[in-house]
Design a protein around this motif. Structure first.
Motif, mmCIF file in Angstrom:
data_model
loop_
_atom_site.group_PDB
_atom_site.id
_atom_site.type_symbol
_atom_site.label_atom_id
_atom_site.label_comp_id
_atom_site.label_asym_id
_atom_site.label_seq_id
_atom_site.Cartn_x
_atom_site.Cartn_y
_atom_site.Cartn_z
ATOM 1 N N THR A 613 0.669 -1.312 0.010
ATOM 2 C CA THR A 613 -0.059 -0.053 0.123
ATOM 3 C C THR A 613 0.883 1.115 0.005
ATOM 4 O OG1 THR A 613 -0.208 -0.351 2.503
ATOM 5 C CG2 THR A 613 -1.975 -1.119 1.302
ATOM 6 N N GLY A 614 0.078 2.447 -0.364
ATOM 7 C CA GLY A 614 0.717 3.649 -0.126
ATOM 8 C C GLY A 614 1.234 4.226 -1.671
ATOM 9 N N PHE A 615 1.697 5.424 -1.657
ATOM 10 C CA PHE A 615 1.965 6.157 -2.928
ATOM 11 C C PHE A 615 3.235 7.009 -3.064
ATOM 12 C CE2 PHE A 615 -2.579 6.664 -1.736
ATOM 13 C CZ PHE A 615 -3.131 6.366 -2.856
ATOM 14 N N TYR A 616 3.793 6.736 -4.133
ATOM 15 C CA TYR A 616 5.270 6.823 -4.366
ATOM 16 C C TYR A 616 5.460 8.356 -3.996
ATOM 17 C CZ TYR A 616 9.584 7.430 -7.426
ATOM 18 O OH TYR A 616 10.751 7.714 -7.653
ATOM 19 N N ASN A 617 4.476 9.178 -4.585
ATOM 20 C CA ASN A 617 4.940 10.783 -4.441
ATOM 21 C C ASN A 617 3.827 11.215 -3.101
ATOM 22 O OD1 ASN A 617 4.836 10.136 -7.630
ATOM 23 N ND2 ASN A 617 6.493 11.374 -6.997
ATOM 24 N N GLY A 618 3.962 10.491 -2.037
ATOM 25 C CA GLY A 618 3.015 10.876 -1.069
ATOM 26 C C GLY A 618 3.814 11.565 0.120
ATOM 27 N N MET A 794 1.606 7.736 13.365
ATOM 28 C CA MET A 794 2.110 8.504 12.177
ATOM 29 C C MET A 794 2.066 7.937 10.881
ATOM 30 S SD MET A 794 4.973 11.177 13.633
ATOM 31 C CE MET A 794 5.450 11.316 12.069
ATOM 32 N N TRP A 795 2.338 6.856 10.891
ATOM 33 C CA TRP A 795 2.504 5.859 9.549
ATOM 34 C C TRP A 795 1.090 6.049 8.821
ATOM 35 C CZ3 TRP A 795 -0.639 1.549 7.994
ATOM 36 C CH2 TRP A 795 -1.044 0.827 9.056
ATOM 37 N N LEU A 796 -0.024 6.478 9.226
ATOM 38 C CA LEU A 796 -1.080 6.600 8.606
ATOM 39 C C LEU A 796 -1.330 7.914 8.270
ATOM 40 C CD1 LEU A 796 -3.593 4.282 10.861
ATOM 41 C CD2 LEU A 796 -3.171 3.903 8.405
ATOM 42 N N LEU A 797 -0.398 8.898 8.270
ATOM 43 C CA LEU A 797 -0.725 10.163 7.672
ATOM 44 C C LEU A 797 -1.176 10.147 6.437
ATOM 45 C CD1 LEU A 797 2.481 11.894 9.016
ATOM 46 C CD2 LEU A 797 0.386 12.714 9.516
ATOM 47 N N ARG A 798 -2.170 11.145 6.104
ATOM 48 C CA ARG A 798 -2.660 11.374 4.937
ATOM 49 C C ARG A 798 -1.516 11.668 3.944
ATOM 50 N NH1 ARG A 798 -6.273 14.843 5.584
ATOM 51 N NH2 ARG A 798 -5.069 16.679 4.229
ATOM 52 N N PRO A 799 -1.280 11.279 2.861
ATOM 53 C CA PRO A 799 -0.323 11.418 1.932
ATOM 54 C C PRO A 799 -0.325 12.864 1.423
ATOM 55 C CG PRO A 799 -1.084 9.366 1.245
ATOM 56 C CD PRO A 799 -1.956 9.926 2.339
ATOM 57 N N LEU A 800 0.728 13.429 1.140
ATOM 58 C CA LEU A 800 0.860 14.791 0.646
ATOM 59 C C LEU A 800 1.144 14.803 -0.716
ATOM 60 C CD1 LEU A 800 3.262 16.697 3.395
ATOM 61 C CD2 LEU A 800 0.920 16.793 2.961
ATOM 62 N N ASP A 801 0.379 15.815 -1.605
ATOM 63 C CA ASP A 801 0.438 15.669 -2.837
ATOM 64 C C ASP A 801 1.127 16.968 -3.288
ATOM 65 O OD1 ASP A 801 0.033 14.949 -5.619
ATOM 66 O OD2 ASP A 801 -1.963 15.592 -5.717
#
Length: 944
Positions: A613-618, A794-801
């Motif tokens: 899970t997760g996003f490359y540019n997060g 903290m690992w559940l922080l909403r990703p930054l775009d």
């Protein structure tokens, strides 16, 4: 072979002799070395205890090859430092300037340890690797090297050690390619151009017969681009941030990186526009495209050199030349294809700028040849050919640089893996290498007539790797950067299908993954040489016959070099295929590869189901604590600690066995929890990277062996052996990028568009089950995560775009855990996953899987299979699987002694072996006994 192994890489044996070099008598020492202490090879279960399987300090193995090799002939390679470790920076700089690319290396190779007869001599070389360009006779071979100072280039000082390797006759016979001199001669004999195309191909590559649809589209596209007459200037301002929605409470929130991306994207669009015009000229011969391209190139260079933008929200002026990471379309790009558009003064100026006569080292010299792997270096390897090929007609230095590029390719390409066709960076990022993996060998072949695809076993196995790791291009392996469907490598695989059609995997992959659509293919002409390569090949080579191809009968494969396994149920039908992969890499995690040893990913219907899970540019925190962290993968957390993100935090694949009904593999990640993180080694690292509360510690794991079993048609077993120096908690993590629900205690379910998958955990000790999917607020919400959130959240922080690259809205991902309620030094988990094809979120299995714990073992029924397993961590591990029709059985674990199928019993030759029996397979009845297999890079002296 074992005797040879122990002789060549066993004990260090030193003895002294007098050796005669061509110049003088000196005293040399013959050295028989090994790099890694191997485990007891007579035991079924082997443990690698080295802190790392690859070098850390010098980033390179010692002089190689030594011991036994698996290629004939191997390359000789050394690294000789340019300065002493204690030298000051000023001294280092001075030594680098005086020595790099100016000193000379000498190699001698012979079966005579005194180097008196039948000696292959390299002569002076500016680089420190050498090949005799011939296959070697069986027996021991001795080699040595010397280095000559730039002031005395013909007087090498010979290293005092002599190294030894063995040719046994079992090695892969590497076809002998043309020498560097022969290659450069071939370039010079062909009139320019030679890199993108040959002169005779000019105006003749438009595929009017092979692919008329593309020819028609391209012709129209080139004309549209010409009429478009794109402006080479552009602006970047706060309005771009407003348009992208980067505003909160009336205030622009975009960071500097957002505006840099905007500037870079605008420049890239103009560079591709010019490249497209040049494509039109190359394919049609119409000079108007060429002339417009030259005009636009001059305009964009002028803009690039002077443009700047004041960004009010940042209160900062951003200069294009400083902030973008891509350059403009340079005038030098015209020299090979159409030098007539430049004046003699311009060409002379460009040549002098590129080759000032100072013997400046090529880019990445003393790095490319030594580094175990460098993603960004190798994805630009084609440029190492293009530059010297362009200028070889203008300057002698370019010819020498071209020889270096050529030998670097022969020695190290493709550098993605050793020989099994896999990518140690995963297949999420291998797509960038599609730009050159097909193009460079074909370019070399056109010039010399030699088939360079046949030089490397890696090329021969690439199609196989892609087939088993991502068979239909819909679900990649998921262990690296890249959140999409994984790379399909359509250009490279089509080129290989044409050039090496006798390789089944080349043909199968070409048939499975279609060619890019005409519009995208045309667009790709402006990005690299890969599309030109196919246009050229179609004019020279007959199309391969794909009419009688059948899907692979083997439904699973192992790739030990890079540490991956792929298992499937139907390689001929994507919608019916259950895919499971396992990752445990001897290289640890580096660059784009994530820390995810012993992680698995599961897909169905060509679509991810249980997945990372997760996003490359997060954003930074998301990257550190989630996306590039084992916490976001389907693996184990030990005492709340994640795996090391480091080359030293490694795993490996000790075992693999495969039948029609049962496929089996073991991953060993016992060395993955060392607490090291690559970001700890950066300047001013965050204190969180050293904080046990955030998962960045060493929990003392001593054993983590994961047994992965596919039971066709629709079950997967995961049996974990876990041990630590002291009692700790153990956490099995299970993720989905789509949707999950909790069915009951120790029972989770995930769903994709084609199936549901239920996962039931069995454990002797009490465990708790959790499922989370809601993001925590991030910095954009006005909080300081390090102060306002608990470490465990903290690992559940909403990703930054920040780069404006994520979906909008950002989808939630699901994170399930099975965690022991108490602490244990030894633990066993068995997870049974059942696939339910065609089911959706409304589905719930009729019965929850149950366990019978009589007779000291746990027995579970999974469809037509009966599973017997030892879940007591204090007893020897044991797993047995049998189908109800007595046609398939598996026995494995430390306590494995024998296997019975029907009336037939087989006893293990070595206790603790894995035993697999099946009846009536396409091969007939099979019996496999296997023990742990050590990775090749630990055994053979030719490391790369």
């Amino acid at each position: 072979m074992k005797k040879l192994l122990y002789i060549c890489i066993g004990m260090i044996v030193l003895f002294t002799l007098r050796a005669q070099s061509p110049q003088t008598k000196e005293t040399f020492t013959i050295v028989h070395k090994k790099d890694t202490i191997l485990p007891d090879m007579n035991k079924a279960e082997k443990f690698l205890t080295a802190p790392s399987l690859i070098p850390q300090k010098s980033d390179v193995w010692g002089p190689q090859p030594q011991g036994i090799v698996d290629e004939n002939s191997p390359w000789l390679h050394v690294i000789v430092p340019l300065y002493d470790p204690g030298d000051k920076n000023s001294v280092r700089k001075a030594k680098r300037a005086r020595l790099m690319y100016k000193r000379r290396f000498y190699f001698e190779l012979s079966q005579d340890s005194t180097f008196q007869k039948n000696v292959y001599r390299s002569g002076p070389k500016r680089w420190s690797f050498y090949n005799p360009y011939r296959q070697l006779e069986k027996g021991k071979w001795y080699w040595k090297y010397g280095v000559a100072d730039p002031d005395t280039p013909d007087k090498p000082v010979w290293h005092k050690e002599i190294f030894c390797f063995e040719i046994t006759g079992k090695e892969f016979l590497v076809p002998v390619p043309p020498t560097p001199d022969e290659f450069v001669d071939a370039v010079m004999k062909h009139p320019a151009p030679t890199f993108t195309l040959l002169r005779e191909e000019f105006k003749h590559m438009l595929p009017t017969k092979t692919w008329p649809e593309m020819a028609k589209h391209a012709t129209k596209w080139f004309e549209n681009m010409y009429r478009n007459d794109m402006k080479m200037t552009y602006t970047v301002s706060d309005q771009d941030a407003i348009n992208a929605g980067k505003v909160k409470n009336g205030k622009i929130t975009a960071k500097k990186i957002f505006f840099r991306h905007k500037m870079n994207t605008n420049l890239g669009q103009r560079t591709r526009y010019i490249s497209t015009l040049m494509s039109g000229y190359i394919l049609t011969g119409e000079k108007k495209y060429r002339d417009r391209a030259v005009e636009k190139a001059r305009e964009t260079i002028a803009f690039y050199d002077t443009a700047k933008f004041f960004i009010k929200s940042l209160n900062d002026t951003l200069y294009v030349k400083k902030e973008v990471w891509g350059g403009p379309y340079h005038l030098k790009n015209f020299i090979d294809i159409c030098p007539e558009v430049l004046t003699k003064q311009e060409i002379d100026s460009i040549v002098k700028q590129e080759y000032p006569g100072t013997w400046t080292p090529p880019k990445d010299f003393e790095s490319a040849e030594h580094s175990i792997y460098d993603q960004h270096l190798w994805q630009e390897i084609a440029s190492k050919f293009e530059r010297p090929m362009t200028f070889a007609r203008y300057h002698e230095e370019a010819k020498e640089e071209l020889k270096y590029a050529y030998e670097l390719w022969l020695f190290r390409a493709p550098s993605l893996g050793r020989n099994d066709g896999g990518s140690l960076e995963g297949d999420g990022y291998i797509g960038v290498h599609d730009n050159y993996l097909g193009a460079v060998p074909w370019m070399l072949q056109k010039l010399t007539g030699f088939n360079y695809y046949r030089l490397s076993r890696w090329y021969g196995n690439l199609g196989k790797y892609l087939t088993y790791i991502n068979p239909f291009g819909g679900a990649g392996n998921g262990y690296c950067d890249g959140d999409g469907s994984g790379a399909t490598m359509p250009y490279t695989m089509e080129a290989m299908a044409y050039i090496v059609p006798e390789n089944y995997w080349n043909l199968w992959r070409f048939r499975t993954i279609p060619r890019r659509p005409a519009n995208k293919f045309t667009s790709d002409l402006a990005k690299s040489s890969k599309a030109y390569t196919l246009l050229s090949i179609w004019n020279h080579v007959k199309a391969p016959d794909l009419s009688n191809l059948q899907p692979p009968k083997e439904l699973a494969a192992v790739f030990r070099d890079i540490g991956e396994v792929g298992m499937h149920t139907d390689l001929g039908n994507e919608k019916n295929n259950l895919q499971v992969t396992l990752h445990s890499s001897p290289y640890g995690s580096l660059m784009h590869t994530h820390p995810c040893q012993n992680a698995f990913n599961l897909a169905y219907g060509g679509q991810d189901l249980f997945w990372k899970t997760g996003f490359y540019n997060g954003g930074g925190w998301h990257n550190l604590l989630s996306y590039k962290c084992s916490r976001a993968h389907n693996t184990i957390m030990a005492d709340g600690q994640v795996q090391g993100f480091h080359r030293t935090a490694y795993g490996w694949i000790p075992r693999f066995a495969h039948g029609d009904k049962i496929s089996y593999a073991v991953g060993d990640a016992s060395n993955a929890y060392n607490g090291k993180n690559r970001y700890q080694e950066t300047k001013n690292p965050s204190p969180i990277l050293f904080d046990y509360k955030y998962g960045f510690g060493n929990p003392g794991v001593t054993k983590f062996r994961r047994h992965l079993v596919m039971l066709r048609p629709n079950h997967v077993l995961i049996y974990d052996e876990l041990e630590a120096k002291k009692p700790i908690t153990w956490e099995f993590r299970l993720h989905s990028r789509r949707w999950m629900t909790q069915l009951g205690e120790s029972w989770l379910m995930g769903v994709n568009d084609y199936a549901a998958a239920s996962a039931k955990m069995f454990c002797k000790e009490p465990i708790t089950t959790t499922l989370r999917h809601k993001y925590m607020p991030n910095e954009d919400d006005g909080i300081d995560p390090t102060k306002d959130l608990k470490p465990e959240d903290m690992w559940l922080l909403r990703p930054l775009d920040d780069e404006n690259k994520l979906p909008n809205p950002i989808p939630e991902h699901y994170h399930g855990t099975f965690t022991t309620t108490g602490k244990h030094a030894k633990m066993r988990f068995l997870t049974v996953i059942e696939i339910h094809p065609g089911k959706d979120k409304e589905f719930k299995p009729k019965e929850e899987p149950k366990a019978d714990t009589s007779n000291g073992m746990t027995t579970i029924q999974a469809g037509e299979y009966t599973i017997t397993v030892q879940l007591d961590g204090n007893k020897p591990a044991f797993l047995e699987v049998k189908d109800k029709n007595n046609t398939a059985a598996l026995v494995t674990g430390t306590a494995a002694q024998s296997i019975t199928l029907g009336n037939e019993t087989k006893t293990a030759k070595l206790p603790g072996s894995t035993l697999l029996m099946e009846k009536d397979t396409y091969k007939g009845d099979i019996f496999i006994e296997t023990t742990d297999t050590i990775p090749d890079m630990l055994i053979f002296g030719n490391k790369y």
